[in-house]
Design an enzyme around this catalytic site. Structure first.
Site, short mmCIF file in Angstrom:
data_model
loop_
_atom_site.label_atom_id
_atom_site.label_comp_id
_atom_site.label_asym_id
_atom_site.label_seq_id
_atom_site.Cartn_x
_atom_site.Cartn_y
_atom_site.Cartn_z
N ASP A 169 0.62 -1.03 -0.14
CA ASP A 169 0.04 0.04 0.11
C ASP A 169 0.74 1.17 0.06
O ASP A 169 0.81 2.18 0.88
CB ASP A 169 -0.98 0.00 1.21
CG ASP A 169 -1.54 -1.24 1.25
OD1 ASP A 169 -2.11 -1.93 0.71
OD2 ASP A 169 -1.76 -1.71 2.82
N GLU B 163 -11.56 -0.11 -3.03
CA GLU B 163 -10.68 0.39 -2.08
C GLU B 163 -9.51 1.31 -2.74
O GLU B 163 -9.40 1.45 -3.99
CB GLU B 163 -10.05 -0.73 -1.24
CG GLU B 163 -9.10 -1.57 -1.75
CD GLU B 163 -8.78 -2.90 -0.84
OE1 GLU B 163 -9.21 -2.73 0.35
OE2 GLU B 163 -8.05 -3.63 -1.21
O1 FUB Z 1 -3.21 -3.68 3.62
C1 FUB Z 1 -4.34 -3.94 3.96
C2 FUB Z 1 -5.53 -3.55 2.97
O2 FUB Z 1 -5.07 -4.29 2.01
C3 FUB Z 1 -5.28 -1.94 2.56
O3 FUB Z 1 -5.88 -1.11 3.41
C4 FUB Z 1 -6.10 -2.49 1.33
O4 FUB Z 1 -6.23 -1.39 0.33
C5 FUB Z 1 -5.36 -3.63 0.66
O5 FUB Z 1 -4.38 -3.33 0.02
#
Ligand code: FUB
Length: 359
Positions: free
Chosen positions: A49, A260
Site C-alpha cells: 500500500d 478500496e
Molecule cells: O493492507 C491492508 C489492506 O489491503 C489495505 O488497506 C487495502 O487497500 C489492501 O491493500
C-alpha cells in the site's frame, strides 16, 4: 556482467512499461530474468500500500508493514494484522532506499485495537501528518492522525480518531491551502456497513449492505481537512464515479466499481481519481473537473499484480510521474507484499498508459 543496483533500477524505470525488462531484486548484483516487470524496492521486510510523496527534495514512501501472523485468513482481511509503520525514502527514482525504522506503533495509538492498514501522509507548515486506519476497541475501522516534525517520524498519535471518519484507506490530496482527505473501502474495509454515513446495526460480513448488482455502487468519500489537519472541516461527501454515458457505475460492475485504495492527483488541470477494483484486481481511474467530482471512468492504470490486493499511489517528482504499487514477488503469499515503482505516462489526450506488472 555486474552493475551497481542504482544503475540497473534506473535503467529499468527509464525503459518504461512497454519493453520486456529484467528484474533486479535490490541487494542482488546479478541480473535475473523474471516474469515481473519491476523490482521490489524493499527486501528486508514486507511492505504494501505505498503512498509516495515528494518531501524535502526526496521521495518519501508511507507503506503498510506486512507481517507473518497466526490470525486465520477470512473474508474481512483479518490476516492483514499489521502492528506498526516504517517510512522509507529515496533521493531519486532508482536510488538507494532508506528504511527510517518504526514511525508509529499500534500500542502507541490509544484508541486502536488492531490492523494498521494503508496509511498516507501530508506536509503543512513544516509539520508532517500521518493518516492511518485502524480498528477501534469495538472492532470498527476509523481513521487516525499522528504528527511529527520530520517526514520520517516518529509520529505521535492523537488520542482519538478523526471525528466523522469511518472505513479505511485514507489518502490526502493537497491543493494550494486546501487538503482533502479521501477514504473508504468495501468488504474488509466495512464501508458497506454504513447508510448515510451512519453505522447500521447488525451488518457484519463482507457483503452485508452491498447494493444489488443493478444499483449504484458504493463510492469513496472526500472531506476537506480543517487548518489543524487533525479534523474535518466539513461532512464527508460521496465521490460519484460515472460511466461514459453519465450513469453511476453499478455495484455489479466489478471490473470498474470502487473497492478500496482511492488516490487523487492533478494533471494538466484535470483531477484524476484512481482506485482498486478489489476482486477484479485492477487499478483504474476516472477524471473530473474538481476534487469533489463527479468523475467519469476512463480506463486502467495497472493490470492485476501477483497477489489478491492491488493498491497504489501516483506522484510527480522532478517533472516525471511515478506509480507506486505492490505485489507478492518476494513471498508468493497475499498478506506478505513488497512495494515497487514504475514510471507512469499521461498521454497527450489525457489518458494514462496502462502498466503491466508482469512480463
Ligand atoms: O493492507 C491492508 C489492506 O489491503 C489495505 O488497506 C487495502 O487497500 C489492501 O491493500
Amino acid at each position: 556482467m555486474k552493475f551497481p543496483i542504482r544503475f540497473l533500477v534506473a535503467s529499468m524505470l527509464a525503459a518504461g512499461c512497454s519493453q520486456p525488462q529484467k528484474s533486479i531484486v535490490a541487494g542482488d548484483l546479478e541480473s535475473v530474468p523474471s516474469k515481473f516487470t519491476h523490482s521490489p524496492l524493499v527486501k528486508g521486510l514486507y511492505t504494501a500500500d505505498p503512498s509516495a510523496h515528494a518531501f524535502e527534495g526526496n521521495i518519501y514512501i508511507y507503506p503498510s508493514h506486512d507481517i507473518e501472523t497466526e490470525v486465520e485468513e477470512d473474508e474481512m482481511g483479518s490476516h492483514f494484522d499489521m502492528k506498526d509503520y516504517h517510512v522509507f525514502s529515496m533521493e531519486e527514482p532508482g536510488g538507494e532506499v532508506t528504511d527510517h525504522g518504526i514511525a508509529l506503533k499500534l500500542e502507541d495509538v490509544p484508541w486502536a485495537s488492531r490492523q494498521l492498514w494503508a496509511p498516507d501522509a501530508a506536509e503543512k507548515d513544516g509539520k508532517y501528518y500521518l493518516y492511518f486506519p485502524a480498528k477501534d476497541k469495538a472492532d470498527i475501522f476509523k481513521i487516525g492522525v499522528a504528527v511529527s516534525d520530520r517526514p520520517e517520524g516518529p509520529f505521535t498519535a492523537e488520542p482519538e480518531p478523526i471525528p466523522g471518519t469511518f472505513s479505511m484507506d485514507p489518502a490526502v490530496f493537497p491543493e494550494g491551502e486546501d487538503y482533502f482527505l479521501l477514504f473508504g473501502g468495501i468488504w474488509g474495509g466495512q464501508l458497506q456497513w454504513y447508510d448515510d454515513q451512519e453505522l447500521v446495526e447488525g451488518r457484519k460480513g463482507p457483503t452485508d449492505g452491498i447494493p444489488a448488482d443493478e444499483e449504484k455502487a458504493l463510492m469513496p468519500y472526500i472531506a476537506k481537512l480543517d487548518g489543524s489537519m487533525k479534523a474535518l472541516a466539513e461532512k464527508p461527501r460521496e465521490l460519484l464515479i460515472l460511466d461514459q454515458s453519465g450513469d453511476p457505475i453499478k455495484a455489479g460492475d466489478h471490473a470498474r466499481r470502487f473497492f478500496e485504495a482511492a488516490w487523487m492527483h492533478k494533471f494538466d488541470g484535470k483531477y484524476y481519481l484512481s482506485y482498486s477494483t478489489g476482486d477484479t484486481h485492477f487499478i483504474v481511474y476516472a477524471t473530473g473537473d474538481n476534487p469533489y467530482g463527479p468523475f467519469t471512468y476512463q480506463g486502467k492504470v495497472l493490470e492485476p499484480v501477483e497477489g489478491w490486493t492491488n493498491h497504489h499511489s501516483i506522484v510527480e517528482f522532478e517533472g516525471k510521474w511515478y506509480l507506486f504499487y505492490h505485489d507478492t514477488e518476494l513471498s508468493g503469499k497475499t498478506p506478505l507484499r513488497n512495494i515497487k515503482m514504475a514510471e507512469l505516462t499521461h498521454m497527450p489526450d489525457g489518458t494514462i498508459r496502462t502498466i503491466n506488472p508482469m512480463n
